[in-house]
Design a protein around this motif. Structure first.
Motif, PDB file in Angstrom:
ATOM      1  N   SER A 160      17.840  35.450   3.508  1.00 48.34           N
ATOM      2  CA  SER A 160      19.024  36.014   2.841  1.00 48.34           C
ATOM      3  C   SER A 160      18.881  35.737   1.349  1.00 48.34           C
ATOM      4  CB  SER A 160      20.305  35.358   3.369  1.00 48.34           C
ATOM      5  OG  SER A 160      20.362  34.008   2.968  1.00 48.34           O
ATOM      6  N   ASN A 161      19.852  36.164   0.558  1.00 52.33           N
ATOM      7  CA  ASN A 161      19.783  35.872  -0.882  1.00 52.33           C
ATOM      8  C   ASN A 161      19.843  34.376  -1.130  1.00 52.33           C
ATOM      9  OD1 ASN A 161      19.730  38.575  -1.423  1.00 52.33           O
ATOM     10  ND2 ASN A 161      21.946  38.731  -1.684  1.00 52.33           N
ATOM     11  N   GLY A 264      28.254  34.224  -0.038  1.00 56.59           N
ATOM     12  CA  GLY A 264      27.409  33.417   0.841  1.00 56.59           C
ATOM     13  C   GLY A 264      27.848  31.964   0.851  1.00 56.59           C
ATOM     14  N   LEU A 265      28.193  31.468  -0.330  1.00 48.87           N
ATOM     15  CA  LEU A 265      28.645  30.079  -0.458  1.00 48.87           C
ATOM     16  C   LEU A 265      29.928  29.874   0.352  1.00 48.87           C
ATOM     17  CD1 LEU A 265      27.802  27.602  -2.289  1.00 48.87           C
ATOM     18  CD2 LEU A 265      29.685  28.275  -3.776  1.00 48.87           C
ATOM     19  N   ALA A 294      15.057  31.852   1.085  1.00 48.02           N
ATOM     20  CA  ALA A 294      16.021  32.375   0.106  1.00 48.02           C
ATOM     21  C   ALA A 294      15.359  33.515  -0.664  1.00 48.02           C
ATOM     22  CB  ALA A 294      16.415  31.260  -0.849  1.00 48.02           C
ATOM     23  N   GLY A 295      16.141  34.177  -1.519  1.00 49.23           N
ATOM     24  CA  GLY A 295      15.590  35.176  -2.442  1.00 49.23           C
ATOM     25  C   GLY A 295      15.077  36.421  -1.750  1.00 49.23           C
ATOM     26  N   TYR A 296      15.842  36.897  -0.736  1.00 52.46           N
ATOM     27  CA  TYR A 296      15.436  38.146  -0.066  1.00 52.46           C
ATOM     28  C   TYR A 296      15.520  39.304  -1.054  1.00 52.46           C
ATOM     29  CZ  TYR A 296      16.068  42.410   2.620  1.00 52.46           C
ATOM     30  OH  TYR A 296      15.973  43.692   3.082  1.00 52.46           O
ATOM     31  N   LYS A 297      14.419  40.085  -1.144  1.00 49.50           N
ATOM     32  CA  LYS A 297      14.404  41.200  -2.112  1.00 49.50           C
ATOM     33  C   LYS A 297      14.371  42.558  -1.426  1.00 49.50           C
ATOM     34  CE  LYS A 297      11.880  38.545  -5.618  1.00 49.50           C
ATOM     35  NZ  LYS A 297      11.144  37.579  -4.777  1.00 49.50           N
ATOM     36  N   ASP A 310       9.927  40.935   1.512  1.00 56.36           N
ATOM     37  CA  ASP A 310       9.730  40.119   0.299  1.00 56.36           C
ATOM     38  C   ASP A 310      10.821  39.069   0.212  1.00 56.36           C
ATOM     39  OD1 ASP A 310       7.592  41.149  -1.316  1.00 56.36           O
ATOM     40  OD2 ASP A 310       8.775  42.996  -1.456  1.00 56.36           O
ATOM     41  N   VAL A 311      10.418  37.802   0.233  1.00 55.33           N
ATOM     42  CA  VAL A 311      11.371  36.718  -0.027  1.00 55.33           C
ATOM     43  C   VAL A 311      10.777  35.879  -1.151  1.00 55.33           C
ATOM     44  CG1 VAL A 311      12.438  36.614   2.268  1.00 55.33           C
ATOM     45  CG2 VAL A 311      10.316  35.373   1.854  1.00 55.33           C
TER      46      VAL A 311
END
Ligand SMILES: Cc1cc2nc3c(=O)[nH]c(=O)nc-3n(C[C@H](O)[C@H](O)[C@H](O)COP(=O)(O)OP(=O)(O)OC[C@H]3O[C@@H](n4cnc5c(N)ncnc54)[C@H](O)[C@@H]3O)c2cc1C
Length: 422
Positions: A160-161, A264-265, A294-297, A310-311
């Motif tokens: 996820s992000n 998300g938080l 983290a950092g799903y693109k 891409d993460v």
């Protein structure tokens, strides 16, 4: 949500727990626990039967129609409700359609599941040994990871992000007398943070309670902290009574900022996972069966019908992907003939922050007298819309408005709830 907090009666907190207690001594032990969903289903069946009986005794007809509603049309005589079995005429209509299916981001691709709970039987057929991606890292994603573990897949990649898992539910106290339950007085995200931090009761739990990003380390701390009552969780639970008003006070800019940066938080802190699930997730992480990214693109389907994702820390190659990001606030992404028809006829309109546009006080659809919506479809106009305790209050508002607005000159056939499982 724990059994002790659930029920369909807005006056009696924990109505479900009382039902469990009365049902059988074996299930009474579940009162402070997470009862199986099947028991919740039985409880709701009984509630509906009781209501039907009460209606019948009062001479009011209560009918359950088992048919999919395809369209609702406003006419001079009332609303026509169209199903495959025919057309019914009603004076009022309430859309209570719950979590509708989303359209697939990869139509006709069998290896992609857009609707985890609707697609369970297909998901259970994923071959053992597969590499499976789960888009999302909150409660639904945790549910899916645990299901995939039971199936025996080779590896689960959650992404996820934020890459943040839900925190872990602490002990529920038998009495909440000492808990500082006051409302948050402000109208911005910053005001909310100030309110949340006011007593810092989380401070002794572990360093990095707000800022820690390492999933495994954090989970260890969370599991340890869950052995105690966690006051801040009780405050957040208590926000259910005022969070809709808070949302309505927030400016357009703040609402946008919330969706962009803080949703998300919020989900991680407000909707913690049960300790039992946290222990299973930890054992999956330790065994190397699960990674959380983290950092799903972006996600692409390759020619060999595998997915490339891409993460921030890698490029994942996956055999299957499950979308565990929940209901879509974009009506155009919902897979419902009824919603499509209602948008086409102008009865439903998209709200700028998601879901259908309603009057948040009455739940009446925007500029549509006599037509209402409750539940996930209203996420955006209101904030907290899918938990049973909120549905009860929202249904009461609809009922009150219908009663007040009844035109004595016109005979009332009856209000019709489309959906209405709970
Ligand atoms: C995995 C999961 C766990 C949850 N756990 C909790 C919890 O612990 N506590 C809690 O409070 N909430 C929980 N929720 C939220 C839950 O959604 C609500 O509590 C409750 O089920 C919502 O009730 P509802 O009647 O609004 O919607 P639903 O229960 O989704 O029912 C909607 C009904 O409408 C029907 N329908 C849809 N479209 C049509 C149509 N066109 N024609 C006819 N019928 C239609 C559907 O088939 C369905 O039967 C959970 C949700 C999920 C997915």
């Amino acid at each position: 949500m724990k059994s002790s907090l659930l029920g369909v009666d807005s006056c009696t907190a924990g109505d479900f727990a009382h039902w469990l207690k009365d049902s059988s001594p074996q299930v009474e032990g579940l009162m402070q626990e997470y009862a199986p969903r099947i028991l919740m289903g039985q409880y709701l069946q009984e509630v509906v039967s009781d209501i039907a009986q009460k209606f019948n005794h009062s001479g009011i007809q209560f009918a359950r129609v088992n048919a999919s509603v395809r369209n609702v049309r406003r006419t001079s005589a009332g609303f026509e409700v169209h199903t495959a079995n025919g057309v019914r005429l009603v004076d009022y209509i309430v859309l209570a359609v719950g979590h509708l299916r989303k359209r697939s981001a990869f139509p006709d691709i069998e290896q992609y599941f857009s609707n985890p709970y609707h697609d369970l039987s297909r998901i259970k057929k994923i071959p053992a040994g597969s590499k499976v991606g789960v888009l999302g890292t909150k409660l639904t994603a945790v549910d899916m990871a645990l299901l995939l573990r039971r199936i025996g897949v080779a590896h689960v990649h959650m992404f996820s992000n934020s890459g943040q898992l839900p925190l872990v539910r602490g002990l529920i106290p038998t009495s909440c007398e000492d808990v500082a339950f006051e409302k948050c007085p402000g109208k911005s995200i910053l005001d909310f943070f100030r309110w949340f931090r006011r007593e810092k009761t989380y401070a002794p739990e572990y360093v990095g309670f707000i800022t820690m990003r390492d999933v495994s380390v954090r989970l260890e701390h969370e599991i340890e902290a869950a052995a105690h009552v966690r006051d801040w969780q009780l405050w957040l639970d208590g926000s259910k009574g005022w969070i809709d008003d808070y949302w309505l006070r927030m400016s357009t800019k703040e609402k946008r900022r919330f969706y962009r940066k803080y949703q998300g938080l919020w989900m991680s802190y407000r909707h913690p996972m049960p300790l039992a699930n946290a222990l299973k997730i930890r054992s999956m992480l330790r065994a190397g069966e699960l990674s959380v990214h983290a950092g799903y693109k972006s996600m692409r389907l390759k020619a060999n019908e595998h997915f490339e994702v891409d993460v921030s820390d890698s490029l994942l190659e996956l055999d299957y992907v499950i979308d565990a990001t929940g209901v879509s606030g974009n009506l155009a992404k919902l897979d419902s003939v009824l919603v499509e028809n209602l948008i086409d006829s102008g009865m439903l309109s998209q709200y700028e922050f998601g879901g259908v546009a309603i009057d948040p006080e009455t739940h009446q659809l925007f500029e549509q007298p006599g037509a209402y919506a409750i539940g996930p479809l209203t996420q955006g106009s209101l904030f907290y819309v899918s938990a049973m305790e909120r549905l009860v209050i929202h249904a009461e508002r609809v009922a009150e408005h219908i009663v007040k607005s009844q035109c004595p000159a016109r005979s009332v056939h009856n209000p019709l709830y489309v959906g209405a499982r709970s």
